[in-house]
Write a protein that holds these residues in place. Structure first.
Motif, PDB file in Angstrom:
ATOM      1  N   ALA A  36       0.781  -1.232  -0.140  1.00 18.29           N
ATOM      2  CA  ALA A  36       0.019  -0.072  -0.204  1.00 18.29           C
ATOM      3  C   ALA A  36       0.905   1.117  -0.007  1.00 18.29           C
ATOM      4  CB  ALA A  36      -0.793   0.138   1.175  1.00 18.29           C
ATOM      5  N   TYR A  37       0.425   2.304  -0.836  1.00 20.54           N
ATOM      6  CA  TYR A  37       1.410   3.364  -0.735  1.00 20.54           C
ATOM      7  C   TYR A  37       0.273   4.579  -0.636  1.00 20.54           C
ATOM      8  CZ  TYR A  37       4.609   0.287  -3.343  1.00 20.54           C
ATOM      9  OH  TYR A  37       5.532  -0.708  -3.393  1.00 20.54           O
ATOM     10  N   ILE A  38       0.811   5.473   0.244  1.00 16.45           N
ATOM     11  CA  ILE A  38       0.080   6.374   0.905  1.00 16.45           C
ATOM     12  C   ILE A  38       0.724   7.688   0.302  1.00 16.45           C
ATOM     13  CG2 ILE A  38      -1.246   7.582   2.864  1.00 16.45           C
ATOM     14  CD1 ILE A  38      -1.683   4.863   2.563  1.00 16.45           C
ATOM     15  N   CYS A  39      -0.003   8.838  -0.479  1.00 11.61           N
ATOM     16  CA  CYS A  39       0.393   9.925  -0.843  1.00 11.61           C
ATOM     17  C   CYS A  39       0.166  11.122   0.009  1.00 11.61           C
ATOM     18  CB  CYS A  39      -0.214  10.252  -2.208  1.00 11.61           C
ATOM     19  SG  CYS A  39       0.498  11.611  -3.046  1.00 11.61           S
ATOM     20  N   LYS A  40       0.955  12.010   0.197  1.00  7.66           N
ATOM     21  CA  LYS A  40       0.701  13.051   0.973  1.00  7.66           C
ATOM     22  C   LYS A  40       0.654  14.420   0.145  1.00  7.66           C
ATOM     23  CE  LYS A  40       4.186  11.294   4.674  1.00  7.66           C
ATOM     24  NZ  LYS A  40       5.342  11.993   5.287  1.00  7.66           N
ATOM     25  N   GLY A  41       0.636  14.520  -1.254  1.00  6.15           N
ATOM     26  CA  GLY A  41       0.930  15.570  -2.081  1.00  6.15           C
ATOM     27  C   GLY A  41      -0.827  16.075  -2.153  1.00  6.15           C
ATOM     28  N   CYS A  42      -0.695  17.102  -3.059  1.00  5.74           N
ATOM     29  CA  CYS A  42      -2.360  17.693  -3.217  1.00  5.74           C
ATOM     30  C   CYS A  42      -3.079  17.790  -1.758  1.00  5.74           C
ATOM     31  CB  CYS A  42      -3.171  16.841  -4.093  1.00  5.74           C
ATOM     32  SG  CYS A  42      -2.294  16.599  -5.704  1.00  5.74           S
ATOM     33  N   GLU A  43      -2.435  18.335  -0.911  1.00 11.79           N
ATOM     34  CA  GLU A  43      -3.164  18.858   0.361  1.00 11.79           C
ATOM     35  C   GLU A  43      -3.429  17.576   1.289  1.00 11.79           C
ATOM     36  OE1 GLU A  43      -3.415  21.939   2.097  1.00 11.79           O
ATOM     37  OE2 GLU A  43      -2.068  22.250   0.289  1.00 11.79           O
ATOM     38  N   LEU A  44      -3.102  16.313   0.739  1.00 10.61           N
ATOM     39  CA  LEU A  44      -3.481  15.150   1.611  1.00 10.61           C
ATOM     40  C   LEU A  44      -2.802  15.000   3.015  1.00 10.61           C
ATOM     41  CD1 LEU A  44      -3.612  12.331  -1.519  1.00 10.61           C
ATOM     42  CD2 LEU A  44      -5.439  13.193  -0.008  1.00 10.61           C
ATOM     43  N   GLY A  45      -1.447  15.460   2.894  1.00 10.48           N
ATOM     44  CA  GLY A  45      -0.596  15.538   4.003  1.00 10.48           C
ATOM     45  C   GLY A  45      -0.949  16.332   4.896  1.00 10.48           C
ATOM     46  N   ALA A  46      -1.575  17.560   4.404  1.00 11.67           N
ATOM     47  CA  ALA A  46      -2.166  18.719   5.542  1.00 11.67           C
ATOM     48  C   ALA A  46      -3.498  18.642   5.926  1.00 11.67           C
ATOM     49  CB  ALA A  46      -2.030  20.067   4.608  1.00 11.67           C
ATOM     50  N   ARG A  47      -4.238  17.882   5.149  1.00  9.22           N
ATOM     51  CA  ARG A  47      -5.626  17.479   5.676  1.00  9.22           C
ATOM     52  C   ARG A  47      -5.895  16.056   6.586  1.00  9.22           C
ATOM     53  NH1 ARG A  47      -9.719  19.584   2.617  1.00  9.22           N
ATOM     54  NH2 ARG A  47     -11.138  18.452   4.203  1.00  9.22           N
ATOM     55  N   LEU A  48      -4.941  15.186   6.009  1.00 11.71           N
ATOM     56  CA  LEU A  48      -4.999  13.642   6.885  1.00 11.71           C
ATOM     57  C   LEU A  48      -3.715  13.431   7.469  1.00 11.71           C
ATOM     58  CD1 LEU A  48      -6.400  11.939   3.493  1.00 11.71           C
ATOM     59  CD2 LEU A  48      -7.599  12.858   5.727  1.00 11.71           C
ATOM     60  N   ASP A  49      -4.048  12.507   8.532  1.00 11.04           N
ATOM     61  CA  ASP A  49      -2.937  11.805   9.332  1.00 11.04           C
ATOM     62  C   ASP A  49      -2.321  10.702   8.472  1.00 11.04           C
ATOM     63  OD1 ASP A  49      -1.021  10.934  10.960  1.00 11.04           O
ATOM     64  OD2 ASP A  49      -2.476  10.742  12.809  1.00 11.04           O
ATOM     65  N   ASN A 103       1.408  -6.525   3.045  1.00 10.01           N
ATOM     66  CA  ASN A 103       2.944  -6.812   3.350  1.00 10.01           C
ATOM     67  C   ASN A 103       3.840  -5.686   3.419  1.00 10.01           C
ATOM     68  OD1 ASN A 103       2.057  -9.582   1.206  1.00 10.01           O
ATOM     69  ND2 ASN A 103       2.129  -9.731   3.206  1.00 10.01           N
ATOM     70  N   LEU A 104       3.633  -4.758   2.867  1.00 10.56           N
ATOM     71  CA  LEU A 104       4.459  -3.542   2.611  1.00 10.56           C
ATOM     72  C   LEU A 104       3.853  -2.206   2.505  1.00 10.56           C
ATOM     73  CD1 LEU A 104       7.660  -2.516   2.016  1.00 10.56           C
ATOM     74  CD2 LEU A 104       7.096  -2.841  -0.501  1.00 10.56           C
ATOM     75  N   VAL A 105       3.954  -1.403   3.396  1.00 10.41           N
ATOM     76  CA  VAL A 105       3.315   0.006   3.382  1.00 10.41           C
ATOM     77  C   VAL A 105       4.345   1.288   3.329  1.00 10.41           C
ATOM     78  CG1 VAL A 105       1.955   1.631   4.658  1.00 10.41           C
ATOM     79  CG2 VAL A 105       1.553  -0.974   4.821  1.00 10.41           C
ATOM     80  N   ARG A 106       4.099   2.130   2.356  1.00 12.95           N
ATOM     81  CA  ARG A 106       4.913   3.342   2.403  1.00 12.95           C
ATOM     82  C   ARG A 106       4.305   4.561   2.165  1.00 12.95           C
ATOM     83  NH1 ARG A 106      10.014   0.989   1.493  1.00 12.95           N
ATOM     84  NH2 ARG A 106      10.296  -0.791   0.365  1.00 12.95           N
ATOM     85  N   GLU A 107       4.671   5.689   2.656  1.00  9.35           N
ATOM     86  CA  GLU A 107       4.234   6.876   2.372  1.00  9.35           C
ATOM     87  C   GLU A 107       5.233   7.790   1.499  1.00  9.35           C
ATOM     88  OE1 GLU A 107       3.079   9.097   5.926  1.00  9.35           O
ATOM     89  OE2 GLU A 107       3.579   7.083   7.211  1.00  9.35           O
ATOM     90  N   HIS A 108       4.757   8.671   0.674  1.00 11.56           N
ATOM     91  CA  HIS A 108       5.481   9.468  -0.117  1.00 11.56           C
ATOM     92  C   HIS A 108       5.002  11.019  -0.397  1.00 11.56           C
ATOM     93  CE1 HIS A 108       7.757  10.888  -3.443  1.00 11.56           C
ATOM     94  NE2 HIS A 108       8.906   9.881  -3.277  1.00 11.56           N
ATOM     95  N   ASP A 109       5.723  11.807  -0.430  1.00 11.33           N
ATOM     96  CA  ASP A 109       5.481  13.164  -0.643  1.00 11.33           C
ATOM     97  C   ASP A 109       4.532  13.509  -1.840  1.00 11.33           C
ATOM     98  OD1 ASP A 109       6.394  13.986   1.803  1.00 11.33           O
ATOM     99  OD2 ASP A 109       8.183  14.564   1.001  1.00 11.33           O
ATOM    100  N   PHE A 110       5.035  13.141  -2.947  1.00 11.06           N
ATOM    101  CA  PHE A 110       4.342  13.123  -4.036  1.00 11.06           C
ATOM    102  C   PHE A 110       4.393  11.843  -5.038  1.00 11.06           C
ATOM    103  CE2 PHE A 110       4.895  17.633  -3.301  1.00 11.06           C
ATOM    104  CZ  PHE A 110       3.636  18.142  -3.475  1.00 11.06           C
ATOM    105  N   LEU A 111       3.271  10.928  -4.771  1.00 12.35           N
ATOM    106  CA  LEU A 111       3.560   9.655  -5.127  1.00 12.35           C
ATOM    107  C   LEU A 111       3.540   9.524  -6.624  1.00 12.35           C
ATOM    108  CD1 LEU A 111       3.673   6.795  -3.672  1.00 12.35           C
ATOM    109  CD2 LEU A 111       1.124   6.692  -4.166  1.00 12.35           C
ATOM    110  N   CYS A 112       2.927  10.580  -7.389  1.00 15.93           N
ATOM    111  CA  CYS A 112       2.892  10.609  -8.976  1.00 15.93           C
ATOM    112  C   CYS A 112       4.416  11.130  -9.404  1.00 15.93           C
ATOM    113  CB  CYS A 112       1.700  11.345  -9.491  1.00 15.93           C
ATOM    114  SG  CYS A 112       1.540  13.210  -8.922  1.00 15.93           S
ATOM    115  N   SER A 113       4.943  11.746  -8.530  1.00 14.19           N
ATOM    116  CA  SER A 113       6.297  12.302  -9.034  1.00 14.19           C
ATOM    117  C   SER A 113       7.343  11.173  -9.506  1.00 14.19           C
ATOM    118  CB  SER A 113       6.858  13.143  -7.970  1.00 14.19           C
ATOM    119  OG  SER A 113       7.601  12.168  -6.946  1.00 14.19           O
ATOM    120  N   ALA A 114       8.431  11.587 -10.169  1.00  9.03           N
ATOM    121  CA  ALA A 114       9.184  10.499 -10.897  1.00  9.03           C
ATOM    122  C   ALA A 114       9.737  10.017  -9.514  1.00  9.03           C
ATOM    123  CB  ALA A 114      10.190  11.391 -11.488  1.00  9.03           C
ATOM    124  N   ALA A 115      10.062  10.374  -8.462  1.00  6.69           N
ATOM    125  CA  ALA A 115      10.906   9.578  -7.443  1.00  6.69           C
ATOM    126  C   ALA A 115       9.624   8.778  -6.884  1.00  6.69           C
ATOM    127  CB  ALA A 115      11.182  10.668  -6.449  1.00  6.69           C
TER     128      ALA A 115
END
Length: 547
Positions: free
Chosen positions: A8-21, A36-48
């Motif tokens: 599972a991948y949790i995105c923080k971009g587009c105000e998601l990180g500001a509005r949600l925990d 099995n695997l969970v990650r967070e990322h500042d901008f999931l759709c970015s190249a990184a």
């Protein structure tokens, strides 16, 4: 079978990180989602972010991924991981964009987001990596029915993209209605004068293109099969039948003009000096060929005054005639008025209209006509009658609110377009039902309706694509243009809705793109009509959606 590994991948971009925990969201994916695997990322759709997901697929063995970010119809190019099963948890459009950004709502917004994460995790664990339809059709040849401006444009656009095209035209030459025109409405700056139709150029390009095979004096006798594997029989004038393997079909069969003989009150058929727009085009071509001005049909004398009657047999509230506007007629009358003004500025040209519709750059064309002296008068014509070698035109002036009677050497009726779309399937089904009971009249009606068939499909649903109530082949021209209710069959040009040449050519280009998409997807076993980001694989009745 490869071992399943979920992520599972949790995105923080587009105000998601500001509005949600997002940490709590990751915990929900781990604890409730049992990923099995969970990650967070500042901008999931970015190249990184995309590289992080791809690395987990390549090196961590991830086979199922839940992307908790934005709508599944957004960022489809970025999140294009074709080797794994993937679900999308819509936290942006589905949660924070529809919830109030207040302290009071924060707790319930968070709970809603966590539910969306749990649902995405549950969904992806129930998914399988799609294998596709094993009964794929791999033919990449496009059939275009109709050799007018729409059909020629579709054929050329597909050929330029590298695809083989079979172009079928029922007459002995390409060009359709446009080939009968003297000039067309301008398509380029400064939009001030009629221009060449461009038909000859398109025809020469088609004749020189090795990817395009043309059948003239030919019709489609039978269409069988499914996307990527159609079997089409083409009947030619000699009586022979040619067989072609086809991947997708474009119907660009155009239109006929509304029968002006149904308008005796407007003088058609009563006086030779009353013609429709097609009749005037023929007169203009003949005049240009002879080097003479357009003359009055009754006695061959010069035309000193011409009246154009708009909406002749169109926009009819009584339903006796066409109930819709055909769109092209106003600009066509402006163009034809210029035939006279450009030849002799002293010719009196009057356009009688109720509503003048000149969208886009047609407004510049309209102003150019005004500058040349064309008179536009708002009025409703009640009758046109012969008056010797002239015509008497009676109309109500809607500005002065007066009844007016004016004389003209020539009257031109702006009749509308009637689509050449094949038989009405509901009418045909009813006629077949009655004919099965032995009714001879119904049997004859079936024969007459079938004589109009364009595609002659062997489908249970009928021999052609369905129509709207006015006879245009159906499509949702805003959301899903070109698509019909027959898979991998598309309509383009005036057979789909009223339009002018420029609109028809743009329409034809779009239809060619959809047909190419359908052929490519059929070869992969994918859905022929994917929506944005939804290249799903049908699992029920793997028959290419045709029966």
């Amino acid at each position: 079978m490869a071992e399943t590994k979920t992520a599972a991948y949790i995105c923080k971009g587009c105000e998601l990180g500001a509005r949600l925990d997002t940490a709590a969201l990751a915990k929900a994916a781990t604890k409730s989602g049992k990923m099995n695997l969970v990650r967070e990322h500042d901008f999931l759709c970015s190249a990184a972010g995309v590289a992080m997901i791809q690395n987990d697929i390549d090196n961590e063995g991830v086979t199922h991924a839940a992307l908790c970010a934005c709508s599944r119809r957004a960022k489809t190019d970025a999140f294009n991981f074709t080797s794994i099963a993937m679900s999308r948890g819509n936290l942006r459009e589905g949660v924070i964009w529809i919830r109030p950004d207040t302290d009071a709502a924060r707790e319930t917004t968070q709970e809603m987001a966590e539910d969306y994460v749990r649902m995405a995790c549950a969904e992806v664990k129930a998914m399988q990596v799609p294998q596709g339809n094993p009964n794929t059709g791999t033919v990449k040849t496009l059939l275009v029915v109709g050799g007018g401006m729409s059909g020629m444009t579709s054929a050329l656009e597909a050929a330029k993209a590298g695809y083989k095209v079979v172009l079928v035209e029922k007459t002995g030459e390409l060009g359709g209605w446009a080939a009968k025109l003297y000039r067309r409405v301008p398509t380029r700056e400064p939009f001030k004068a009629p221009e060449d139709t461009g038909v000859a150029d398109l025809v020469s390009r088609i004749e020189a293109d090795a990817n395009i095979k043309v059948y003239l004096n030919a019709t489609v006798a039978k269409t069988d099969g499914a996307p990527g594997r159609f079997k089409v029989e083409i009947a030619v004038e000699s009586g022979a039948v040619a067989n072609e393997d086809i991947g997708a079909i474009i119907q660009a069969t155009g239109f006929t003009l509304y029968d002006a003989n149904k308008l005796p009150e407007l003088g058609y058929g009563q006086s030779p000096n009353v013609v429709d727009q097609a009749g005037l085009e023929a007169m203009a071509r003949q005049a240009a060929a002879s080097g003479k001005p357009i003359c009055r049909p009754s006695d061959g004398q010069p035309v000193n005054k011409v009246v154009f009657v708009q909406c002749a047999g169109q926009r009819d509230a009584t339903a006796k005639h066409l109930q819709y506007c055909s769109g092209f007629c106003c600009n066509t009358s402006i163009k034809q008025a210029m035939y006279f003004k450009d030849n002799n500025p002293d010719i009196d040209t009057v356009v009688l209209f109720t509503d003048l519709r000149t969208p886009g750059n047609g407004e510049d064309f309209y102003r150019s006509a005004q500058n040349k002296g064309v008179i536009f008068s708002k009025g409703v014509v009640s009758s046109v009658s012969a008056a010797g070698n002239a015509c008497s035109v009676k109309f109500k002036d809607l500005i002065l609110n007066e009844e007016v009677d004016t004389q003209a050497d020539l009257v031109v009726l702006a009749t509308g377009m009637v689509p050449t779309s094949g038989p009405d399937l509901d009418q045909l089904a009813e006629a077949n039902r009655v004919a099965e009971g032995g009714d001879e009249g119904a049997k004859q009606q079936v024969v007459e309706l079938m004589s109009k068939s364009v595609l002659n499909l062997t489908y249970r649903q009928g021999p052609d694509v369905p129509q709207f109530k006015h006879g245009f082949n159906d499509s949702h021209f805003i959301c899903f243009p070109y698509e019909t209710r027959r898979t991998a069959m598309y309509t383009a040009g005036p057979v789909r809705r009223p339009m002018d040449i420029a609109q028809a050519q743009e329409d034809a280009t779009g239809a060619a793109m959809k047909a190419i998409q359908a052929m490519e997807n059929a070869g992969l076993g994918k859905a022929a009509h994917p929506r944005a980001g939804d290249l799903s694989f049908p699992t029920v009745r793997l028959e290419g959606c045709t029966q």
